[in-house]
Design a protein around this motif. Structure first.
Motif, PDB file in Angstrom:
ATOM      1  N   ASP A  90     -26.216   4.348   2.090  1.00  0.00           N
ATOM      2  CA  ASP A  90     -25.557   3.412   3.001  1.00  0.00           C
ATOM      3  C   ASP A  90     -25.334   2.046   2.367  1.00  0.00           C
ATOM      4  N   HIS A  91     -26.315   1.552   1.609  1.00  0.00           N
ATOM      5  CA  HIS A  91     -26.177   0.199   1.054  1.00  0.00           C
ATOM      6  C   HIS A  91     -25.066   0.134   0.008  1.00  0.00           C
ATOM      7  N   LEU A  92     -24.810   1.231  -0.716  1.00  0.00           N
ATOM      8  CA  LEU A  92     -23.710   1.236  -1.687  1.00  0.00           C
ATOM      9  C   LEU A  92     -22.358   1.258  -0.987  1.00  0.00           C
ATOM     10  N   GLN A  93     -22.298   1.971   0.122  1.00  0.00           N
ATOM     11  CA  GLN A  93     -21.055   1.979   0.904  1.00  0.00           C
ATOM     12  C   GLN A  93     -20.763   0.581   1.472  1.00  0.00           C
ATOM     13  N   LYS A  94     -21.814  -0.086   1.939  1.00  0.00           N
ATOM     14  CA  LYS A  94     -21.641  -1.435   2.491  1.00  0.00           C
ATOM     15  C   LYS A  94     -21.258  -2.427   1.395  1.00  0.00           C
ATOM     16  N   GLU A  95     -21.826  -2.252   0.220  1.00  0.00           N
ATOM     17  CA  GLU A  95     -21.465  -3.122  -0.907  1.00  0.00           C
ATOM     18  C   GLU A  95     -19.980  -2.962  -1.243  1.00  0.00           C
ATOM     19  N   GLN A  96     -19.503  -1.712  -1.258  1.00  0.00           N
ATOM     20  CA  GLN A  96     -18.108  -1.455  -1.541  1.00  0.00           C
ATOM     21  C   GLN A  96     -17.205  -2.011  -0.439  1.00  0.00           C
ATOM     22  N   GLU A  97     -17.672  -1.944   0.792  1.00  0.00           N
ATOM     23  CA  GLU A  97     -16.917  -2.521   1.917  1.00  0.00           C
ATOM     24  C   GLU A  97     -16.736  -4.019   1.715  1.00  0.00           C
ATOM     25  N   LEU A 125     -20.517 -12.102   4.746  1.00  0.00           N
ATOM     26  CA  LEU A 125     -21.829 -12.753   4.778  1.00  0.00           C
ATOM     27  C   LEU A 125     -22.819 -11.975   5.648  1.00  0.00           C
ATOM     28  N   ALA A 126     -22.342 -11.465   6.771  1.00  0.00           N
ATOM     29  CA  ALA A 126     -23.220 -10.711   7.677  1.00  0.00           C
ATOM     30  C   ALA A 126     -23.762  -9.456   6.978  1.00  0.00           C
ATOM     31  N   ILE A 127     -22.898  -8.740   6.267  1.00  0.00           N
ATOM     32  CA  ILE A 127     -23.335  -7.537   5.542  1.00  0.00           C
ATOM     33  C   ILE A 127     -24.262  -7.921   4.389  1.00  0.00           C
ATOM     34  N   ALA A 128     -23.887  -8.991   3.671  1.00  0.00           N
ATOM     35  CA  ALA A 128     -24.693  -9.428   2.519  1.00  0.00           C
ATOM     36  C   ALA A 128     -26.114  -9.792   2.931  1.00  0.00           C
ATOM     37  N   LEU A 129     -26.251 -10.472   4.058  1.00  0.00           N
ATOM     38  CA  LEU A 129     -27.579 -10.855   4.538  1.00  0.00           C
ATOM     39  C   LEU A 129     -28.360  -9.636   5.032  1.00  0.00           C
ATOM     40  N   GLN A 130     -27.665  -8.718   5.692  1.00  0.00           N
ATOM     41  CA  GLN A 130     -28.327  -7.522   6.209  1.00  0.00           C
ATOM     42  C   GLN A 130     -28.884  -6.651   5.075  1.00  0.00           C
ATOM     43  N   TYR A 131     -28.164  -6.620   3.949  1.00  0.00           N
ATOM     44  CA  TYR A 131     -28.544  -5.736   2.853  1.00  0.00           C
ATOM     45  C   TYR A 131     -29.075  -6.475   1.620  1.00  0.00           C
ATOM     46  N   SER A 132     -29.293  -7.771   1.748  1.00  0.00           N
ATOM     47  CA  SER A 132     -29.857  -8.574   0.653  1.00  0.00           C
ATOM     48  C   SER A 132     -29.013  -8.522  -0.616  1.00  0.00           C
ATOM     49  N   PHE A 133     -27.691  -8.711  -0.464  1.00  0.00           N
ATOM     50  CA  PHE A 133     -26.789  -8.799  -1.606  1.00  0.00           C
ATOM     51  C   PHE A 133     -26.573 -10.275  -1.922  1.00  0.00           C
ATOM     52  N   THR A 134     -27.358 -10.833  -2.810  1.00  0.00           N
ATOM     53  CA  THR A 134     -27.278 -12.269  -3.087  1.00  0.00           C
ATOM     54  C   THR A 134     -25.933 -12.654  -3.692  1.00  0.00           C
ATOM     55  N   ASP A 135     -25.429 -11.835  -4.621  1.00  0.00           N
ATOM     56  CA  ASP A 135     -24.152 -12.181  -5.249  1.00  0.00           C
ATOM     57  C   ASP A 135     -23.001 -12.172  -4.241  1.00  0.00           C
ATOM     58  N   LEU A 136     -23.012 -11.225  -3.311  1.00  0.00           N
ATOM     59  CA  LEU A 136     -21.970 -11.170  -2.283  1.00  0.00           C
ATOM     60  C   LEU A 136     -22.148 -12.297  -1.269  1.00  0.00           C
ATOM     61  N   THR A 218     -36.212 -12.198  -2.841  1.00  0.00           N
ATOM     62  CA  THR A 218     -35.066 -11.345  -2.557  1.00  0.00           C
ATOM     63  C   THR A 218     -35.408  -9.907  -2.938  1.00  0.00           C
ATOM     64  N   PHE A 219     -34.609  -8.975  -2.442  1.00  0.00           N
ATOM     65  CA  PHE A 219     -34.853  -7.572  -2.753  1.00  0.00           C
ATOM     66  C   PHE A 219     -34.719  -7.291  -4.246  1.00  0.00           C
ATOM     67  N   SER A 220     -33.692  -7.851  -4.869  1.00  0.00           N
ATOM     68  CA  SER A 220     -33.464  -7.604  -6.296  1.00  0.00           C
ATOM     69  C   SER A 220     -34.634  -8.084  -7.142  1.00  0.00           C
TER      70      SER A 220
END
Length: 496
Positions: A90-97, A125-136, A218-220
């Motif tokens: 799921d997190h890879l799909q959200k990253e691609q989104e 931003l909402a997806i990035a915060l939900q999934y801890s994507f700092t770069d996004l 952060t997650f990373s």
């Protein structure tokens, strides 16, 4: 040609129904024929493709134009990949989104539609915060800062700038942590010697990664620390440390400290069970193995990998009824034929070993399996199963009373010890092979072997468990195997 083959297989397998290539294939065109034949493996070279399509060679202008056009369309079709078909996490799909939304936002930015850019940035931003994507998160905040600046929204602008500065600091930590992890990962791909030389440096790297994780949270950052920590202690044979960090990770996920949307619980559970096996914490290991098994689909390669540790835990704990049940489940699994050849060979080796302790011998119809008599070639750098096979061969000849074959193997074992078992991490294997040789030098006398082997057995029991990178696998613990060999010797003596 290799590029086209890879793209064609990817696109045709995972394309959504509105993709460019899907539309093209509906027409009876050269492009449709080209991509179909590429996917089916008909063409291995440009020469073959040009000959089939144009009855010409690879320098034909028509073929070159077709190839260029198809490559462009294949890359464009990647925009239409159906992520449900790919079955990404799921997190890879959200990253691609998010990446798709960023693409849209940049188009709107160039058209000066800053209100629309802000709307897309908020979604990113909402997806990035939900999934801890700092770069996004950083990209989304940069888009918002640009929009507020152009729209003259002063308060919103300065608020976003503060958030952006904080995110950039975390990203700096993540970049350093990722470099440390990638350096570690690179060293692991080298020889055993290189890995051993690198191990002392790892303590400093782990300390720095832990410090970065405590600073950024952060997650990373956790992921880099977690993977290097596991890798180091696995190499060192500190398996109780692996138990600790995997259990801590589960707790941190439950508490929300580690992002549950990104953390790979399947991997963590695998390492947890594996660590209990290698730490000889067998009863707890069996408890966790049973608890987490339902989380792995039986058709997946991960199920078979997980079952290896579960099976070995049962064997090491002398729970042979359970071991036989697990072994039967593996060989009855219809997906067994689809796993890697190396994995199949391991399971066949486990089965041959389990014959020595199996409560139901009828499960083993072919006791004289020729596999016992061949020694497969494995990497010289990682011995893998060589010792396991040598031991099994020795026991095979001992059971069959073939003294001549055993005498011949004495010399082979001596050479093998001198050549391959010179390091500390090979001590247990070296000591056990000495016990095997003792049975021949003591003329297969069980009492004499037991007495003279007592000191070697004591050293074996005191020998530390080696790290995974250097260890020969003990399918049945050497101590248990020695009991079996003494039993075989007693049976042999009673027959005489």
């Amino acid at each position: 040609m290799e590029e086209l083959i890879k793209l064609s297989k990817l696109v045709t397998a995972y394309l959504s129904n509105n993709g460019l290539i899907t539309q093209e294939k509906k027409q009876n065109s050269k492009e449709g024929l080209f991509i179909t034949n590429l996917k089916n493996g008909k063409y291995l070279s440009d020469t073959e493709a040009a000959k089939d399509l144009y009855n010409s060679d690879a320098n034909d202008v028509r073929y070159k134009m077709l190839k260029h056009r198809l490559k462009r369309k294949l890359y464009s079709s990647l925009y239409f990949i159906d992520y449900n078909k790919v079955k990404w996490p799921d997190h890879l799909q959200k990253e691609q989104e998010c990446i798709s939304l960023i693409h849209h936002a940049h188009i709107l930015k160039n058209e000066f539609e800053y209100n629309l850019v802000e709307n897309l940035a908020n979604k990113i931003l909402a997806i990035a915060l939900q999934y801890s994507f700092t770069d996004l998160q950083i990209t989304a905040l940069e888009l918002k800062a640009l929009s507020y600046s152009e729209l003259g929204l002063v308060k919103k602008y300065y608020k976003v700038v503060d958030e952006l500065e904080e995110a950039l600091i975390k990203k700096q930590y993540e970049r350093e942590a990722l470099t440390l992890f990638q350096t570690f990962n690179l060293k692991l791909k080298k020889s055993v010697k290189t890995r051993r030389e690198f191990l002392p440096e790892l303590l400093k790297i782990i300390d720095r990664l832990e410090e970065l994780w405590s600073l950024g949270k952060t997650f990373s950052l956790f992921q880099s620390y977690y993977r290097v920590y596991i890798g180091y202690h696995e190499q060192q044979g500190n398996f109780s440390k692996l138990v600790d960090i995997t259990l801590d990770a589960v707790k941190l996920v439950e508490e929300g400290v580690i992002n549950p949307n990104r953390f790979n619980l399947s991997f963590n559970n695998y390492i947890l069970v594996y660590a209990h096996l290698r730490a000889s914490n067998l009863q707890n290991g069996l408890k966790y193995a049973e608890m987490y098994l339902p989380l792995y689909p039986q058709s997946s390669p991960n199920w078979f990998a997980y079952m290896e540790n579960y099976f070995l835990l049962a064997v090491h704990a002398k729970q042979y009824e359970l071991g036989q049940l697990l072994l039967q489940k593996v060989f009855d699994n219809t997906s067994f034929s689809r796993i890697l050849t190396t994995a199949k060979e391991r399971w066949k080796l486990y089965q041959l070993y389990f014959r020595l302790v199996a409560p139901n011998k009828s499960f083993y119809k072919d006791r004289n399996n020729p596999y016992l008599l061949s020694l497969p070639e494995y990497s010289k750098d990682k011995q893998g199963f060589n010792v396991a096979i040598l031991i099994l061969q020795f026991i095979y000849f001992l059971e069959n009373g073939d003294a001549e074959a055993l005498l011949y193997r004495i010399e082979s074992l001596k050479k093998y010890i001198l050549t391959h078992l010179k390091d500390v991490f090979s001590l247990r294997s070296k000591l056990f092979l000495k016990l095997l040789m003792l049975t021949v030098t003591e003329d297969f006398n069980p009492k004499s072997c037991e007495i003279k082997g007592a000191k070697i057995l004591e050293k074996l029991q005191e020998a530390p468990t080696p790290g995974d990178a250097f260890a020969e696998i003990e399918i049945i613990p050497y101590e248990h195997l020695w009991e079996i060999i003494l039993r075989i010797l007693h049976e042999r003596e009673n027959k005489v």
